[in-house]
Motif scaffolding. Structure first.
Motif, PDB file in Angstrom:
ATOM      1  N   THR A  66      59.796  50.952   2.931  1.00 24.53           N
ATOM      2  CA  THR A  66      58.400  50.598   2.737  1.00 24.53           C
ATOM      3  C   THR A  66      58.240  49.268   2.014  1.00 24.53           C
ATOM      4  O   THR A  66      59.058  48.895   1.188  1.00 24.53           O
ATOM      5  N   LEU A  67      57.152  48.575   2.362  1.00 24.47           N
ATOM      6  CA  LEU A  67      56.763  47.356   1.662  1.00 24.47           C
ATOM      7  C   LEU A  67      55.312  47.507   1.228  1.00 24.47           C
ATOM      8  O   LEU A  67      54.421  47.688   2.060  1.00 24.47           O
ATOM      9  N   ARG A  68      55.068  47.432  -0.060  1.00 31.39           N
ATOM     10  CA  ARG A  68      53.716  47.579  -0.601  1.00 31.39           C
ATOM     11  C   ARG A  68      53.060  46.213  -0.648  1.00 31.39           C
ATOM     12  O   ARG A  68      53.540  45.313  -1.328  1.00 31.39           O
ATOM     13  N   CYS A  69      51.956  46.057   0.055  1.00 29.55           N
ATOM     14  CA  CYS A  69      51.306  44.758   0.196  1.00 29.55           C
ATOM     15  C   CYS A  69      50.163  44.607  -0.804  1.00 29.55           C
ATOM     16  O   CYS A  69      49.584  45.600  -1.255  1.00 29.55           O
ATOM     17  N   PRO A  70      49.811  43.361  -1.159  1.00 28.14           N
ATOM     18  CA  PRO A  70      48.840  43.146  -2.226  1.00 28.14           C
ATOM     19  C   PRO A  70      47.425  43.584  -1.896  1.00 28.14           C
ATOM     20  O   PRO A  70      46.598  43.704  -2.796  1.00 28.14           O
ATOM     21  N   HIS A  71      47.130  43.838  -0.625  1.00 26.91           N
ATOM     22  CA  HIS A  71      45.785  44.253  -0.253  1.00 26.91           C
ATOM     23  C   HIS A  71      45.684  45.769  -0.045  1.00 26.91           C
ATOM     24  O   HIS A  71      44.736  46.255   0.565  1.00 26.91           O
ATOM     25  N   GLY A  72      46.683  46.489  -0.556  1.00 27.25           N
ATOM     26  CA  GLY A  72      46.570  47.940  -0.621  1.00 27.25           C
ATOM     27  C   GLY A  72      47.198  48.720   0.509  1.00 27.25           C
ATOM     28  O   GLY A  72      47.123  49.950   0.528  1.00 27.25           O
ATOM     29  N   ARG A  73      47.844  48.058   1.459  1.00 30.06           N
ATOM     30  CA  ARG A  73      48.470  48.785   2.563  1.00 30.06           C
ATOM     31  C   ARG A  73      49.987  48.745   2.432  1.00 30.06           C
ATOM     32  O   ARG A  73      50.534  47.948   1.692  1.00 30.06           O
ATOM     33  N   VAL A 126      58.999  40.991  -9.202  1.00 28.47           N
ATOM     34  CA  VAL A 126      58.902  41.173  -7.746  1.00 28.47           C
ATOM     35  C   VAL A 126      59.352  42.588  -7.400  1.00 28.47           C
ATOM     36  O   VAL A 126      60.415  43.034  -7.829  1.00 28.47           O
ATOM     37  N   ARG A 127      58.555  43.308  -6.595  1.00 24.97           N
ATOM     38  CA  ARG A 127      58.795  44.726  -6.358  1.00 24.97           C
ATOM     39  C   ARG A 127      59.392  45.034  -4.997  1.00 24.97           C
ATOM     40  O   ARG A 127      60.114  46.015  -4.845  1.00 24.97           O
ATOM     41  N   ASP A 128      59.061  44.245  -3.988  1.00 25.83           N
ATOM     42  CA  ASP A 128      59.420  44.578  -2.613  1.00 25.83           C
ATOM     43  C   ASP A 128      60.092  43.376  -1.955  1.00 25.83           C
ATOM     44  O   ASP A 128      59.496  42.297  -1.882  1.00 25.83           O
ATOM     45  N   VAL A 129      61.312  43.585  -1.465  1.00 30.24           N
ATOM     46  CA  VAL A 129      62.115  42.475  -0.957  1.00 30.24           C
ATOM     47  C   VAL A 129      62.764  42.847   0.372  1.00 30.24           C
ATOM     48  O   VAL A 129      63.280  43.955   0.536  1.00 30.24           O
TER      49      VAL A 129
END
Length: 298
Positions: free
Chosen positions: A15-22, A194-197
């Motif tokens: 999973t990748l958590r995006c800054p706009h909530g998805r 940074v959380r998602d790479v």
């Protein structure tokens, strides 16, 4: 064997958590479609000619199955012109805004190594930041990525797009060097929040054709890092120059190497030809239904 960073704060590899909530789900391989907002990208067929052309191409890619659209305003081909940040923003930010308005559910990636472009692009609606430099070409980039909480594509490259062909000499084993590079960079990224790479080996960036093929063959060795891998092989020189061809004739080679990349663990294929990449994923997953890359295959 080199080990991954300990006590990682990065999210699970699917999973990748995006800054706009998805959240972008990579539990099965997905496709990233390339939209070049540049007049000089190496594959002429990828260059967007107008706002109308941009939206038509974006719609076609999404309809064909692309999970992500990757918009870039700075050509990274060897020897490409070095444009200003203002020019890059002029190309990228309105395009992000237009795609976000037209396709509100699309995941949008921006291919940039500049912090100011990244900031304005995320404010305009971008979800993912795709940095060819690993934070080496702008001292503010990693701080910005951490502040924006945007998923980050960490790529391996030496030098700049203008000089990288001069930096293909490696003192030891190239895969070991990449594992070490990513391990150290991940520790650095963690310090910036940074959380998602995603990891991008950087096919064609400061690497010879032989090194690219070795890296593709040994792609599973990057699995020690425990993060999803992006494979950007589409129409690159390693696929057409040995045959005396041009990028326009490299679709067959692209399908071949994307098949290998999938079997070797790639989770995201960055391509110019979305329909063909989606077919490749479907056929490989049906042929190898128990392969670990396809846990949700029908």
């Amino acid at each position: 064997m080199l080990q991954a960073p300990q006590d990682t704060c990065f999210s699970p590899r699917q999973t990748l958590r995006c800054p706009h909530g998805r959240v972008l789900d990579l539990s099965r391989p997905q496709v990233m479609g390339i939209l070049n907002l540049t007049p000089d990208s190496f594959f002429e067929g990828s260059r967007v000619g107008s706002d109308t052309d941009l939206l038509h191409r974006a719609e076609a890619m999404l309809t064909a199955g692309a999970a992500v659209l990757d918009l870039g305003g700075y050509s990274s081909r060897p020897g490409a012109e070095d444009i200003s940040a203002d020019e890059e923003k002029r190309r990228v930010v309105p395009a992000v805004e237009a795609v976000r308005r037209a396709f509100p559910e699309a995941f949008i990636s921006v291919d940039t190594f500049r912090a100011s472009v990244a900031s304005e692009a995320v404010a305009a609606g971008a979800d993912i930041l795709n940095d060819i430099s690993g934070g080496t070409l702008d001292d503010e980039m990693l701080t910005t990525v951490g502040r924006l909480h945007a998923p980050y594509v960490l790529m391996h490259m030496r030098g700049t797009p203008q000089t990288m062909i001069q930096h293909t000499e490696y003192s030891g084993d190239i895969v070991t060097e990449l594992v070490r590079y990513f391990r150290d960079k991940l520790t650095h990224l963690r310090s910036f929040g940074v959380r998602d790479v995603l990891l991008d080996p950087g096919f064609g960036f400061a690497k010879t054709a032989a090194q690219n093929h070795e890296l593709l063959r040994r792609l599973p060795e990057l699995g020690v890092l425990g993060l999803p891998i992006l494979a950007g092989l589409s129409r690159k020189a390693m696929l057409y120059k040995p045959f005396g061809l041009t990028p326009d004739a490299a679709l067959t080679g692209t399908v071949a190497v994307n098949t290998i990349a999938l079997l070797n663990g790639a989770r995201l294929l960055r391509v110019h030809d979305v329909a063909e990449a989606m077919q490749t994923i479907h056929l490989v997953s049906n042929t190898y239904p128990t392969h670990p890359s396809f846990p949700l295959s029908p």
